[in-house]
Design a protein around this motif. Structure first.
Motif, PDB file in Angstrom:
ATOM      1  N   PHE A 165      -3.159   4.178  21.733  1.00 40.83           N
ATOM      2  CA  PHE A 165      -2.421   3.383  20.760  1.00 40.83           C
ATOM      3  C   PHE A 165      -1.840   4.255  19.658  1.00 40.83           C
ATOM      4  N   VAL A 166      -2.688   5.083  19.053  1.00 41.43           N
ATOM      5  CA  VAL A 166      -2.215   5.919  17.951  1.00 41.43           C
ATOM      6  C   VAL A 166      -1.319   7.037  18.468  1.00 41.43           C
ATOM      7  N   GLY A 167      -1.655   7.611  19.604  1.00 45.83           N
ATOM      8  CA  GLY A 167      -0.811   8.656  20.160  1.00 45.83           C
ATOM      9  C   GLY A 167       0.594   8.172  20.430  1.00 45.83           C
ATOM     10  N   ASN A 168       0.713   6.915  20.836  1.00 41.12           N
ATOM     11  CA  ASN A 168       2.016   6.335  21.107  1.00 41.12           C
ATOM     12  C   ASN A 168       2.849   6.174  19.838  1.00 41.12           C
ATOM     13  N   LEU A 169       2.174   5.911  18.709  1.00 40.88           N
ATOM     14  CA  LEU A 169       2.869   5.669  17.446  1.00 40.88           C
ATOM     15  C   LEU A 169       2.992   6.911  16.574  1.00 40.88           C
ATOM     16  N   ALA A 170       2.273   7.970  16.919  1.00 42.43           N
ATOM     17  CA  ALA A 170       2.118   9.124  16.032  1.00 42.43           C
ATOM     18  C   ALA A 170       3.417   9.712  15.493  1.00 42.43           C
ATOM     19  N   PRO A 171       4.510   9.780  16.279  1.00 41.33           N
ATOM     20  CA  PRO A 171       5.717  10.425  15.746  1.00 41.33           C
ATOM     21  C   PRO A 171       6.240   9.797  14.452  1.00 41.33           C
ATOM     22  N   TRP A 172       5.989   8.500  14.263  1.00 41.89           N
ATOM     23  CA  TRP A 172       6.443   7.875  13.018  1.00 41.89           C
ATOM     24  C   TRP A 172       5.298   7.331  12.178  1.00 41.89           C
ATOM     25  N   TYR A 173       4.127   7.127  12.777  1.00 39.67           N
ATOM     26  CA  TYR A 173       3.043   6.410  12.093  1.00 39.67           C
ATOM     27  C   TYR A 173       2.494   7.170  10.887  1.00 39.67           C
ATOM     28  N   PHE A 174       2.203   8.452  11.040  1.00 38.59           N
ATOM     29  CA  PHE A 174       1.604   9.201   9.931  1.00 38.59           C
ATOM     30  C   PHE A 174       2.592   9.426   8.787  1.00 38.59           C
ATOM     31  N   PRO A 175       3.865   9.763   9.052  1.00 37.42           N
ATOM     32  CA  PRO A 175       4.829   9.796   7.941  1.00 37.42           C
ATOM     33  C   PRO A 175       4.988   8.433   7.268  1.00 37.42           C
ATOM     34  N   TRP A 176       4.944   7.380   8.052  1.00 37.08           N
ATOM     35  CA  TRP A 176       5.058   6.006   7.544  1.00 37.08           C
ATOM     36  C   TRP A 176       3.920   5.690   6.579  1.00 37.08           C
ATOM     37  N   LEU A 177       2.690   6.066   6.959  1.00 42.08           N
ATOM     38  CA  LEU A 177       1.555   5.876   6.063  1.00 42.08           C
ATOM     39  C   LEU A 177       1.738   6.673   4.778  1.00 42.08           C
ATOM     40  N   LEU A 178       2.126   7.926   4.914  1.00 43.29           N
ATOM     41  CA  LEU A 178       2.303   8.776   3.741  1.00 43.29           C
ATOM     42  C   LEU A 178       3.371   8.204   2.813  1.00 43.29           C
ATOM     43  N   GLY A 179       4.457   7.707   3.388  1.00 44.14           N
ATOM     44  CA  GLY A 179       5.503   7.112   2.568  1.00 44.14           C
ATOM     45  C   GLY A 179       4.973   5.955   1.742  1.00 44.14           C
ATOM     46  N   ARG A 180       4.137   5.139   2.341  1.00 46.53           N
ATOM     47  CA  ARG A 180       3.560   4.014   1.601  1.00 46.53           C
ATOM     48  C   ARG A 180       2.584   4.497   0.528  1.00 46.53           C
ATOM     49  N   TYR A 181       1.853   5.561   0.811  1.00 47.17           N
ATOM     50  CA  TYR A 181       0.978   6.121  -0.220  1.00 47.17           C
ATOM     51  C   TYR A 181       1.765   6.488  -1.478  1.00 47.17           C
ATOM     52  N   LEU A 182       2.975   7.001  -1.274  1.00 46.16           N
ATOM     53  CA  LEU A 182       3.736   7.520  -2.404  1.00 46.16           C
ATOM     54  C   LEU A 182       4.157   6.420  -3.374  1.00 46.16           C
ATOM     55  N   PHE A 183       4.299   5.185  -2.892  1.00 45.05           N
ATOM     56  CA  PHE A 183       4.566   4.082  -3.821  1.00 45.05           C
ATOM     57  C   PHE A 183       3.381   3.892  -4.763  1.00 45.05           C
ATOM     58  N   GLY A 184       2.180   3.997  -4.224  1.00 45.73           N
ATOM     59  CA  GLY A 184       0.998   3.900  -5.073  1.00 45.73           C
ATOM     60  C   GLY A 184       0.883   5.068  -6.026  1.00 45.73           C
ATOM     61  N   ALA A 185       1.267   6.274  -5.540  1.00 52.15           N
ATOM     62  CA  ALA A 185       1.232   7.445  -6.418  1.00 52.15           C
ATOM     63  C   ALA A 185       2.190   7.258  -7.589  1.00 52.15           C
ATOM     64  N   TRP A 186       3.345   6.653  -7.327  1.00 51.44           N
ATOM     65  CA  TRP A 186       4.285   6.362  -8.412  1.00 51.44           C
ATOM     66  C   TRP A 186       3.654   5.412  -9.429  1.00 51.44           C
ATOM     67  N   ALA A 187       3.002   4.359  -8.932  1.00 52.44           N
ATOM     68  CA  ALA A 187       2.361   3.402  -9.846  1.00 52.44           C
ATOM     69  C   ALA A 187       1.251   4.069 -10.653  1.00 52.44           C
ATOM     70  N   GLY A 188       0.535   4.997 -10.012  1.00 52.58           N
ATOM     71  CA  GLY A 188      -0.532   5.679 -10.735  1.00 52.58           C
ATOM     72  C   GLY A 188      -0.016   6.620 -11.799  1.00 52.58           C
ATOM     73  N   THR A 189       1.037   7.362 -11.492  1.00 58.30           N
ATOM     74  CA  THR A 189       1.568   8.317 -12.468  1.00 58.30           C
ATOM     75  C   THR A 189       2.254   7.608 -13.626  1.00 58.30           C
ATOM     76  N   THR A 190       2.833   6.430 -13.361  1.00 67.89           N
ATOM     77  CA  THR A 190       3.465   5.667 -14.441  1.00 67.89           C
ATOM     78  C   THR A 190       2.479   4.748 -15.150  1.00 67.89           C
ATOM     79  N   ARG A 191       1.276   4.574 -14.535  1.00 68.18           N
ATOM     80  CA  ARG A 191       0.218   3.714 -15.094  1.00 68.18           C
ATOM     81  C   ARG A 191       0.719   2.290 -15.312  1.00 68.18           C
ATOM     82  N   ILE A 192       1.537   1.835 -14.416  1.00 68.57           N
ATOM     83  CA  ILE A 192       2.151   0.529 -14.590  1.00 68.57           C
ATOM     84  C   ILE A 192       1.141  -0.610 -14.446  1.00 68.57           C
ATOM     85  N   VAL A 193       0.137  -0.425 -13.583  1.00 69.59           N
ATOM     86  CA  VAL A 193      -0.884  -1.458 -13.433  1.00 69.59           C
ATOM     87  C   VAL A 193      -1.872  -1.394 -14.595  1.00 69.59           C
ATOM     88  N   HIS A 194      -2.231  -0.204 -15.008  1.00 67.05           N
ATOM     89  CA  HIS A 194      -3.169  -0.044 -16.108  1.00 67.05           C
ATOM     90  C   HIS A 194      -2.602  -0.587 -17.421  1.00 67.05           C
TER      91      HIS A 194
END
Length: 443
Positions: free
Chosen positions: A241-270
């Motif tokens: 399952f993961v091997g089939n998705l790997a070419p886009w799956y891990f970059p896709w996860l990382l991209g979503r992480y970066l939205f949270g990193a933006w929120a953390g650096t701007t402290r918008i939730v805090h």
């Protein structure tokens, strides 16, 4: 591993679910203190715990529909005969409002947590790299054990691998994080969906010789009582399952992480109290854009069940709007929680979920334990014997028990049991678990 969103039909064995499982993700508010020890309860942002609690129920429901209940592995004729009108309505609503959103929220929280760790490390002049790597290595080990002992759809080891990519963005700030997030979440997925690209990648990804036979073997292992055979099939299925998705799956996860990193650096939730106009706009736009984009996949599934075949180029074109819809609706959900937490009555109601969010890793793994017992052959064996819509009351009961357990556990202990194990592995020493005895108990 169960990512949400649309996947390339020709290269996937099954429709892609969301996992959401879940936090499965690291607890973002538990960043390291200046002495590199776990965060204390007084430092937590309660809204994040509540958001994580909501996401965990989405994880449970989304994983139960195709995976725990084994609907994804059932023979097609049996599945269609068992699906009535109530099931179809339920599946459409889950696809519209749930699938993909829990994972989007949890990856957002993961990225936010990394940004908090980075800020703490920078404040002390220390490098965040060693601690981050140890956290991810510990998480990956827990995830591998999860696959072998309980359930193939673990998200932890995938989160750990993609989480290493955050180290490359630790110097990036502001809207550049959002731009990179959009690029990584959208471009690799859309490019690999192009027929000529997917055809070129197909020989490079692991796959069973016969997909139909493999699905039948997985179903037999789930409904049987041979635990060794089940563990082998879980490991194989996770790899395929993961091997089939790997070419886009891990970059896709990382991209979503970066939205949270933006929120953390701007402290918008805090600093939400000072940013309420932003959250009101986010709520309105998130729901409007999100509902339209999130409807693409469920409508496509309805058309497919009716025998309507969409042009392949249209499928590729719809990938980006569907992903934007998922992220937008998730943002709308988050904004709604942040705004409603400002109202006393809603805050009291939402705080019921906070303990579940505080012990998200234990809750996620507990869902696998309880649900495999309910549905698998080694337990009650409900797989293949329940209508899809029955999963709603079943999951509500399971999650209700998890809420009660979380409240009871955290009344005596600092962390959930798996959070304690994860922290102890990360810091290389046993962490204090019990809460200090209250003074009235000592009297």
């Amino acid at each position: 591993m169960v990512p949400g969103g649309l996947c390339v039909a020709e290269t996937n064995m099954y429709p892609a679910p969301m996992t959401e499982s879940a936090e499965a993700a690291p607890d973002p508010t538990n960043a390291d203190t200046t002495e590199f020890s776990p965060t204390g309860a007084s430092e937590r942002v309660v809204s994040l715990d509540v958001l994580r609690g909501f996401a965990l129920y989405g994880v449970l429901l989304a994983n139960s529909v195709p995976w725990y209940s084994a609907r994804a592995f059932m023979p097609r004729d049996v599945l269609l005969a068992q699906t009535d009108t109530a099931d179809k309505i339920f599946l459409f609503l889950v696809g519209l409002f749930v699938n993909g959103k829990a994972m989007a929220l949890l990856t957002f929280l993961f990225g936010l947590g990394f940004s908090l760790q980075l800020q703490r490390a920078e404040a002390t002049g220390r490098s965040v790299v060693p601690m981050h790597v140890r956290r991810l290595a510990s998480l990956a080990l827990i995830g591998v054990c999860h696959v072998l002992l309980l359930w193939w759809g673990d998200i932890l080891w995938g989160y750990a691998i993609a989480g290493l990519g955050l180290l490359f963005f630790r110097r990036v700030r502001g809207w550049r994080l959002v731009a990179w997030g959009l690029f990584l979440a959208l471009v690799p997925m859309c490019v690999t969906a192009i027929p000529v690209v997917s055809a070129a990648l197909r020989p490079l990804t692991p796959a069973p010789p016969d997909h139909a036979a493999f699905r039948a073997a997985v179903y037999a292992a789930i409904t049987g009582d041979d635990r060794l055979a089940l563990a082998v099939m879980h490991a194989k299925h996770a790899l395929y399952f993961v091997g089939n998705l790997a070419p886009w799956y891990f970059p896709w996860l990382l991209g979503r992480y970066l939205f949270g990193a933006w929120a953390g650096t701007t402290r918008i939730v805090h600093e939400a109290e000072a940013r309420l106009p932003f959250f009101r706009k986010l709520l309105a736009w998130g729901l409007a854009v999100g509902l339209v984009g999130s409807a693409i996949h469920p409508v496509r599934q309805i058309l497919m069940r009716q025998g309507v075949k969409l042009p392949e180029w249209l499928y590729v074109v719809l990938l980006a709007p569907a992903e934007v819809g998922t992220m937008s609706l998730t943002a709308g959900y988050a904004a709604a929680v942040v705004l409603l937490m400002r109202r006393p009555a809603w805050r009291r109601a939402f705080l019921i979920l906070a303990p579940v969010g505080r012990m998200a890793l234990s809750t996620y793994l507990g869902q696998s334990l309880v649900c495999t017992f309910l549905f698998y052959g080694w337990g009650l064996g409900l797989a293949g014997r329940v209508h899809a819509w029955w999963l709603w009351p079943i999951t509500l009961c399971v999650f209700g028990l998890q809420i009660l357990f979380a409240h009871a556990w955290l009344s005596r202990f600092r962390f959930g049991p798996m959070e304690w194990l994860w922290r102890s592995m990360t810091y290389g020493r046993l962490q204090p678990l019990r809460l200090p005895a209250r003074r009235e108990e000592l009297a």
